[in-house]
Write a protein that holds these residues in place. Structure first.
Motif, PDB file in Angstrom:
ATOM      1  N   GLY A 104       2.288   3.084   4.516  1.00  0.00           N
ATOM      2  CA  GLY A 104       3.713   2.784   4.490  1.00  0.00           C
ATOM      3  C   GLY A 104       4.544   4.045   4.409  1.00  0.00           C
ATOM      4  N   GLN A 105       5.830   3.877   4.209  1.00  0.00           N
ATOM      5  CA  GLN A 105       6.765   4.995   4.147  1.00  0.00           C
ATOM      6  C   GLN A 105       6.600   5.761   2.842  1.00  0.00           C
ATOM      7  OE1 GLN A 105       8.882   5.894   6.630  1.00  0.00           O
ATOM      8  NE2 GLN A 105       7.981   4.276   7.880  1.00  0.00           N
ATOM      9  N   GLU A 150       7.266   4.298  -0.922  1.00  0.00           N
ATOM     10  CA  GLU A 150       7.201   2.837  -1.010  1.00  0.00           C
ATOM     11  C   GLU A 150       6.187   2.371  -2.056  1.00  0.00           C
ATOM     12  OE1 GLU A 150       6.444   1.241   2.859  1.00  0.00           O
ATOM     13  OE2 GLU A 150       8.575   1.151   3.364  1.00  0.00           O
TER      14      GLU A 150
END
Length: 125
Positions: free
Chosen positions: A14-15, A18
């Motif tokens: 994910g980013q 996150e």
């Protein structure tokens, strides 16, 4: 380890950031109260449970084969259950849809099951 809370599993990837945000959100969420596995049977189930015959117990219907009510085997067949012939009733309702099913069955990649459905419905009409 003591009797404390177990860490929650959070997905990786994910980013950036996150995962930390998800961990913080989960830590702040209250845990649901769960009755767990020690929940008893619903009310009124005791009467029903007293009628259950265990697997190792002798049959209470010794003259009735275990296949009674089944489509195959000894004893009366499905007619003994006195159920309506629901599959035939449902199939009869589908006869009006034959043109749509034919279109579906004639498409490239259509399954054998789709073509068999059309054949079955045409045979009933």
């Amino acid at each position: 380890m003591g009797g404390g809370r177990q860490p929650m599993q959070v997905p990786s990837g994910g980013q950036y950031g996150e995962r930390q945000a998800l961990e913080q959100m989960q830590q702040g969420a209250p845990m649901a109260a769960s009755p767990g596995g020690d929940v008893g049977a619903p009310q009124g189930a005791g009467d029903l449970m007293s009628q259950v015959v265990g697997f190792g117990e002798p049959s209470q219907m010794q003259d009735t084969p275990v296949t009674a009510g089944a489509a195959l085997g000894d004893g009366p067949g499905m007619e003994a259950l006195d159920l309506p012939n629901q599959p035939d009733e449902d199939m009869m309702r589908l006869i009006g849809w034959i043109p749509a099913f034919e279109h579906m069955a004639n498409q490239p990649g259509s399954s054998k099951a789709a073509r068999n459905l059309v054949r079955t419905l045409k045979g009933m009409s």
